[in-house]
Design an enzyme around this catalytic site. Structure first.
Site, PDB file in Angstrom:
ATOM      1  N   LYS A 165       0.921  -1.171  -0.058  1.00  0.00           N
ATOM      2  CA  LYS A 165       0.002   0.095  -0.117  1.00  0.00           C
ATOM      3  C   LYS A 165       0.864   1.158  -0.025  1.00  0.00           C
ATOM      4  CE  LYS A 165      -3.516  -0.167   2.631  1.00  0.00           C
ATOM      5  NZ  LYS A 165      -4.229  -0.181   3.933  1.00  0.00           N
TER       6      LYS A 165
ATOM      7  N   GLY B 299      -7.650   3.163  -3.121  1.00  0.00           N
ATOM      8  CA  GLY B 299      -7.145   1.989  -3.827  1.00  0.00           C
ATOM      9  C   GLY B 299      -5.996   2.265  -4.625  1.00  0.00           C
TER      10      GLY B 299
ATOM     11  N   HIS C 270     -12.324  -0.223  -3.774  1.00  0.00           N
ATOM     12  CA  HIS C 270     -11.977   0.488  -2.534  1.00  0.00           C
ATOM     13  C   HIS C 270     -12.650   1.708  -2.171  1.00  0.00           C
ATOM     14  CE1 HIS C 270      -8.738  -2.501  -2.252  1.00  0.00           C
ATOM     15  NE2 HIS C 270      -8.351  -2.023  -3.677  1.00  0.00           N
TER      16      HIS C 270
ATOM     17  N   ARG D 219     -11.436  13.852   9.730  1.00  0.00           N
ATOM     18  CA  ARG D 219     -12.434  14.710   9.170  1.00  0.00           C
ATOM     19  C   ARG D 219     -14.010  14.076   9.330  1.00  0.00           C
ATOM     20  NH1 ARG D 219     -13.757  11.554   4.859  1.00  0.00           N
ATOM     21  NH2 ARG D 219     -12.026  10.703   3.743  1.00  0.00           N
TER      22      ARG D 219
END
Length: 452
Positions: A158, A165, A235, A291
């Site tokens: 990642k 994604g 995603h 957030r």
């Protein structure tokens, strides 16, 4: 309380923030691009300022223009909504230096949680369970191979920055690892200007569970329960529920206590979401969003709390308006993200809405800035409306959602409404039997609806 809040966003979230401000008797300033001159939040705000041409980089991401809008209107606070500059630590710091209150966390907390590696390290230090993986960035193929051998295949590579994604690849075997590593790095570099990646264990059939938290910035923090966001495409979340069909109340209380305790230690301020993968009764930290979330309304529907109002009160007073014992959960809620996209190909469908009839009735809420005659511009996110439905239990909620979807009419553009009409009738969805891979498999199998 604030005298005037500038809303540094657009669409339904700008309208959502505006409503909360009006209920607290706070004056509002809408900023907009030339493409959004006729937007609903611009029409309803007390003042409006054009901050640039349609491209987001020249308007909604234009920090000097937004700062100038704050100064010429005398706004003493700014709400960033979500997306755009909402998780930009530099922006928050600039506002702080100009004595304009950023309605959100401190710039330091945004910076820490915006780096996936630092966020994971911080989560571990705070006692939040994490997915087995690398301690930091993976530097080369040899290190990646050694780590993957220790973790066990399959592994997930990642990007340390960004999301959605991009820069995310799975290696099922040692032979696949070099290509996955190189591809993830290339995607991350192109998308975020940072090709740093890390590695973690790839879970086979997890659910995506997230916990809503609120903190006062002074060591006080509470949780508002979980949302199940497992129905995803590439995603990207499509359908969200509160609570999760997979969790029992005692599991919610346990993991909720963990995350609230962690936010107390961190001294976190404002609204935030701790995201987990959940499999075989275990939670594994993914990331923290510093957030408001797109799916926050489902939490509001089951707790009766206005999260934007809470954000405003925390930023203005430095205090939480409720304690953990004040928070209760009642019933079930589901949100469908109705996008201006073809329901099968998901090709964007900007254009003029020729007819718009949102559903209504008990337990039905539509958050949207769209209206009949409104033009969905091609420059931004394709979200056209959020349909949120609540019921006394999940069965009633699903039946009410089915009814509401059948009532919802949007003509002139393609939308994903047919997809949701298909999903709400699906036996796996009705049973709550799905994971983060379910929807893509459903679509790949050809069971998605055709164009209507």
């Amino acid at each position: 309380m604030f005298q005037k809040v500038l809303i540094a966003n657009r669409g339904e979230i700008a309208l959502r923030v505006l409503r909360a401000c009006k209920e607290l008797d706070i004056a509002t300033v809408a900023v907009h691009s030339t493409a959004d001159a006729d937007a609903m939040h611009v029409r309803l705000a007390d003042e409006s300022v054009c901050i640039g041409p349609p491209a987001a980089r020249d308007s909604y991401l234009n920090i000097p223009a937004i700062l100038a809008a704050c100064e010429i209107t005398g706004a003493d606070a700014l709400h960033p909504g979500y997306g755009f500059l909402s998780e930009n630590a530099r922006f928050a710091q600039i506002l702080e230096s100009h004595r304009i209150t950023f309605i959100g966390p401190t710039s330091d907390h945004i910076r820490i949680m915006g780096d996936k590696i630092e966020a994971k390290r911080t989560a571990r230090q705070l006692g939040i369970p994490v997915v087995p993986g690398s301690e930091g960035a993976v530097e080369n193929e040899d290190e990646a191979a050694s780590l993957a051998s220790d973790i066990g295949y399959p592994v997930l590579i990642k990007a340390t920055a960004g999301g959605g994604g991009r820069g995310m690849k799975v290696a099922h075997t040692a032979e696949e690892l070099p290509h996955a590593l190189a591809t993830a790095r290339a995607e991350a570099g192109a998308a975020f200007g940072n090709d740093s990646v890390y590695m973690e264990k790839y879970l086979g059939k997890p659910r995506h569970i997230e916990l809503q938290v609120l903190g006062d910035g002074q060591g006080g923090a509470i949780h508002l329960g979980e949302r199940d966001c497992s129905l995803q495409r590439r995603h990207q979340k499509v359908w969200e529920e509160a609570g999760s069909p997979a969790l029992l109340p005692e599991q919610r209380a346990k993991i909720g206590g963990v995350v609230a305790g962690a936010m107390q230690k961190l001294g976190y301020r404002g609204a935030g979401t701790i995201e987990f993968l959940y499999e075989n009764g275990e939670f594994y930290f993914i990331e923290m969003n510093t957030r408001l979330q797109v799916e926050h309304p489902v939490t509001e529907m089951v707790t009766g709390m206005d999260l934007v109002r809470e954000q405003l009160l925390i930023a203005a007073t430095g205090r939480l308006s409720v304690t953990q014992s004040d928070v209760t959960w009642s019933g079930h809620a589901i949100e469908c993200r109705v996008n201006a996209e073809h329901p099968h190909s998901f090709r964007p469908s900007p254009g003029r809405i020729t007819y718009f009839h949102p559903p209504g009735g008990l337990g039905v809420r539509v958050d949207s800035a769209a209206y009949q005659g409104y033009v969905i511009p091609p420059y931004y996110d394709s979200l056209a409306a959020k349909l949120i439905v609540a019921g006394r239990d999940r069965h009633e909620c699903l039946n009410r959602l089915q009814r509401a979807l059948d009532e919802f009419v949007v003509d002139g553009i393609d939308t994903t409404l047919p997809l949701f009409r298909d999903l709400v009738r699906n036996k796996d969805i009705r049973a709550g039997n799905y994971d983060i891979h379910w929807l893509e498999k459903h679509l790949k199998d050809g069971t998605a609806p055709s164009h209507e």
